[in-house]
Write an enzyme that holds these catalytic residues in place. Structure first.
Site, PDB file in Angstrom:
ATOM      1  N   HIS A   9      -3.494  -5.294   0.527  1.00  7.89           N
ATOM      2  CA  HIS A   9      -2.884  -5.844   1.749  1.00  7.89           C
ATOM      3  C   HIS A   9      -2.902  -7.379   1.726  1.00  7.89           C
ATOM      4  O   HIS A   9      -3.804  -7.998   2.287  1.00  7.89           O
ATOM      5  CB  HIS A   9      -3.650  -5.334   2.977  1.00  7.89           C
ATOM      6  CG  HIS A   9      -3.432  -3.878   3.228  1.00  7.89           C
ATOM      7  ND1 HIS A   9      -2.352  -3.407   3.933  1.00  7.89           N
ATOM      8  CD2 HIS A   9      -4.133  -2.795   2.840  1.00  7.89           C
ATOM      9  CE1 HIS A   9      -2.399  -2.090   3.975  1.00  7.89           C
ATOM     10  NE2 HIS A   9      -3.479  -1.692   3.317  1.00  7.89           N
ATOM     11  N   CYS A  45       0.838  -1.204   0.000  1.00  6.43           N
ATOM     12  CA  CYS A  45       0.000   0.000   0.000  1.00  6.43           C
ATOM     13  C   CYS A  45       0.875   1.258   0.000  1.00  6.43           C
ATOM     14  O   CYS A  45       1.488   1.544  -1.015  1.00  6.43           O
ATOM     15  CB  CYS A  45      -0.992  -0.052   1.160  1.00  6.43           C
ATOM     16  SG  CYS A  45      -2.514   0.802   0.763  1.00  6.43           S
ATOM     17  N   GLU A 102      -1.193  -9.390   3.374  1.00 11.14           N
ATOM     18  CA  GLU A 102      -0.991  -9.979   4.712  1.00 11.14           C
ATOM     19  C   GLU A 102      -2.309 -10.410   5.357  1.00 11.14           C
ATOM     20  O   GLU A 102      -2.338 -11.302   6.195  1.00 11.14           O
ATOM     21  CB  GLU A 102      -0.241  -8.994   5.626  1.00 11.14           C
ATOM     22  CG  GLU A 102      -1.017  -7.757   6.094  1.00 11.14           C
ATOM     23  CD  GLU A 102      -0.992  -6.584   5.115  1.00 11.14           C
ATOM     24  OE1 GLU A 102      -0.678  -6.805   3.923  1.00 11.14           O
ATOM     25  OE2 GLU A 102      -1.295  -5.448   5.531  1.00 11.14           O
TER      26      GLU A 102
HETATM   27  N1  GLN Z   1      -2.175   6.584   2.854  1.00 12.65           N
HETATM   28  C1  GLN Z   1      -2.261   5.829   1.657  1.00 12.65           C
HETATM   29  C2  GLN Z   1      -3.638   5.955   1.012  1.00 12.65           C
HETATM   30  O1  GLN Z   1      -4.584   6.326   1.654  1.00 12.65           O
HETATM   31  C3  GLN Z   1      -1.915   4.389   1.885  1.00 12.65           C
HETATM   32  C4  GLN Z   1      -2.865   3.675   2.785  1.00 12.65           C
HETATM   33  C5  GLN Z   1      -2.329   2.372   3.293  1.00 12.65           C
HETATM   34  O2  GLN Z   1      -1.118   2.151   3.272  1.00 12.65           O
HETATM   35  N2  GLN Z   1      -3.177   1.511   3.819  1.00 12.65           N
HETATM   36  O3  GLN Z   1      -3.792   5.640  -0.150  1.00 12.65           O
END
Ligand code: GLN
Length: 547
Positions: free
Chosen positions: A519, A380, A521
């Protein structure tokens, strides 16, 4: 209709109620039953989405897009059953539902009270999907006696009373402290905790006692006598070297048998524990070790990256190595050389995160990994920062950055390689959101499909061209930079099916450099390690053999 096990805690918090619930779920599955686990949290936040990871640990996201408590992660890791929106609720959500109904006039002008209106709302929640499984395991957050928790305790008491006999049981988790001065395990706090529980009308059927010392028979009998449970239903829960030992350890102590006895299920089907025996064998007999640096912002609180740490452990299990995690604070090298902080690791992982603080350090970590050919997994925000790094240092876009940080500071400082996504498509519907929406719920949340490029590294790792992974973010890599980045060695190997949203990037000329917008994970299990984590650890293992 499912049978219900209500799991409550006493004496102190942090005893591992979530783990005990998850392990019980795994044991019931091992005996051939289907299960679903559910968490009822007494806090007043409507959901954990906007709670600080410092305070609350990670936010666990479900396929259907709910932001939930990290205990749901444990549930999934132990049972493999994908949690849903309806598996987690807080007092805040319950009250908010009740107040909404009141405003709508649903209660026809009646006086709205905790009993019955709030407790009814809780009971309705308990029954959702109850016909689908053999057992519903419901964990109540906090400890008995907490003011916020009272409506939940009252609701499960009523629920147990209203169901046919034998359909609900209560399992209570407590602590037996060891008093070194007198050399004794003390049962009194447990007695008081059970007394408290009984004073609100709940008599535990199974008592799970956390203890760092062996619980002698004499103490067990005393607990049974004073707490009004059968001696066989006093289950010892000793400290474990690995959480993945829990199903086997609790089985040895008779937890699942006690639960089935309490329901009168006899003869109990024999358990097949081979899955957990294999897991324990892999945890306890590794054939090597790799060290992975997690470069993040919330490194003081490991719970903030709970699922990542677990997924790395699973990746280690797939490769029969122990994964040692070193937490590296990205802020340490925002203004200095990253090399002294990052040298010597077998792999580098930059996890998700929000806000600008620490991001220049994360960008440096991506650069270090790219230039030194160290395996890199960016998740992310960790993917977004890897793209910013490539844009700045490979594609010559010197001011590349994320709109997130411009929105935060109120200044336009960056070329928005990472931009704010205001609409996206889910289930053939366009979903539009504004930056000024409520803080909760403005994100692309839950499971989305991605298509993988032929012959890419990720297609090989996943062994398929179509994947479903969970998302939780507002910002995206802007596809209009794709061509320019691809000219400079960045491969867009995963895209949303409509080709608009980059889901995975790779650095072509690198042994293992992958950034994912989602994600992974959240979907890893000890008995089914996530392919990306398994292959990331394999790459780290290869590097560690070379040095
Ligand atoms: N802050 C970033 C976004 O909102 C990444 C979010 C995250 O890593 N879960 O896109």
């Amino acid at each position: 209709m499912a049978r219900y096990v209500f799991i409550t805690g006493g004496v102190v918090s942090s005893l591992g109620k979530g783990l005990a619930s998850a392990a019980l779920g795994a044991l019931l599955q091992a005996r051939g039953f289907s299960v679903r686990l559910r968490k009822l949290d007494p806090y007043l936040n409507v959901d954990p989405g906007t709670m600080s990871p410092f305070e609350h640990g990670e936010v666990f996201v479900t396929d259907d897009g709910a932001e939930t408590d990290l205990d749901l992660g444990h549930y999934e890791r132990f049972t493999g059953v994908a949690a849903r929106k309806t598996d987690s609720v807080s007092s805040g959500r319950i009250y908010s539902n009740v107040l909404e109904k009141e405003r709508r006039g649903d209660y026809l002008g009646k006086t709205i009270q905790v009993i019955p209106h709030v407790t009814n709302e809780i009971k309705d929640f308990l029954t959702i999907g109850a016909d689908e499984v053999d057992f519903m395991l419901c964990e109540i957050g906090g400890t008995v006696g907490d003011i916020e928790g009272l409506p939940f305790f009252e609701a499960i008491r009523q629920f147990g009373q209203e169901r046919p006999r034998g359909q609900c049981i209560f399992m209570h988790l407590t602590l037996l402290p060891w008093i070194a001065a007198s050399g004794e395990l003390k049962t009194k706090p447990t007695q008081h905790s059970v007394k408290e529980l009984r004073s609100i009308g709940i008599a535990p059927d199974v008592l799970v006692c956390r203890s760092e010392r062996f619980i002698p028979e004499k103490e067990r009998e005393k607990l049974a006598l004073f707490c009004n449970v059968r001696p066989d239903s006093v289950i010892a829960a000793y400290d474990l070297k690995s959480i993945y030992e829990a199903p086997l350890a609790y089985h040895r102590e008779g937890m699942d048998q006690a639960v089935l006895d309490a329901f009168g299920i006899s003869p109990a089907p024999k358990p097949n524990l081979s899955r957990w025996e294999d897991v324990a064998d892999r945890v306890f007999n590794p054939e090597g070790e790799v060290t992975v640096a997690i470069v993040g912002k919330y490194t003081q609180l490991e719970d903030a990256y709970k699922s990542i740490a677990e997924a790395l452990t699973h990746g280690g299990m797939a490769n029969r190595v122990k994964v040692k995690i070193e937490w590296v604070d990205a802020e340490l090298f925002e203004r200095e050389d990253a090399a002294p902080h990052l040298e010597g690791f077998d792999a580098i992982l930059v996890p998700g995160g929000f806000g600008e603080r620490g991001t220049e350090g994360k960008i440096k970590a991506a650069q270090f990994a790219r230039e030194h050919k160290v395996p890199y997994l960016g998740i992310c925000l960790g993917m977004q920062m890897a793209v910013v790094e490539a844009a700045r240092n490979l594609a010559g876009l010197k001011t590349a950055g994320s709109q997130e940080f411009d929105h935060e500071s109120g200044a336009a400082r960056f070329e928005p390689v990472i931009f704010h996504l205001k609409e996206w498509i889910k289930d053939n519907q366009t979903i539009a959101r504004d930056v000024l929406d409520d803080k909760g719920g403005t994100m692309r949340l839950g499971a989305f499909t991605a298509t993988l490029k032929e012959n890419s590294k990720v297609a090989e790792i996943y062994g398929t061209h179509r994947i479903e992974e969970r998302h939780r973010h507002r910002y995206e890599v802007d596809v209009k930079y794709r061509e320019r980045l691809e000219e400079h060695g960045v491969c867009f190997s995963g895209m949303s099916p409509d080709g608009r949203l980059p889901e995975i990037v790779e650095i072509a000329d690198h042994p293992w450099f992958i950034g994912v917008q989602f994600h992974p994970e959240l979907k890893s299990k000890p008995f089914a390690p996530h392919p990306l984590f398994a292959d990331f650890v394999r790459a780290a293992k290869e590097i560690s053999r070379l040095v």
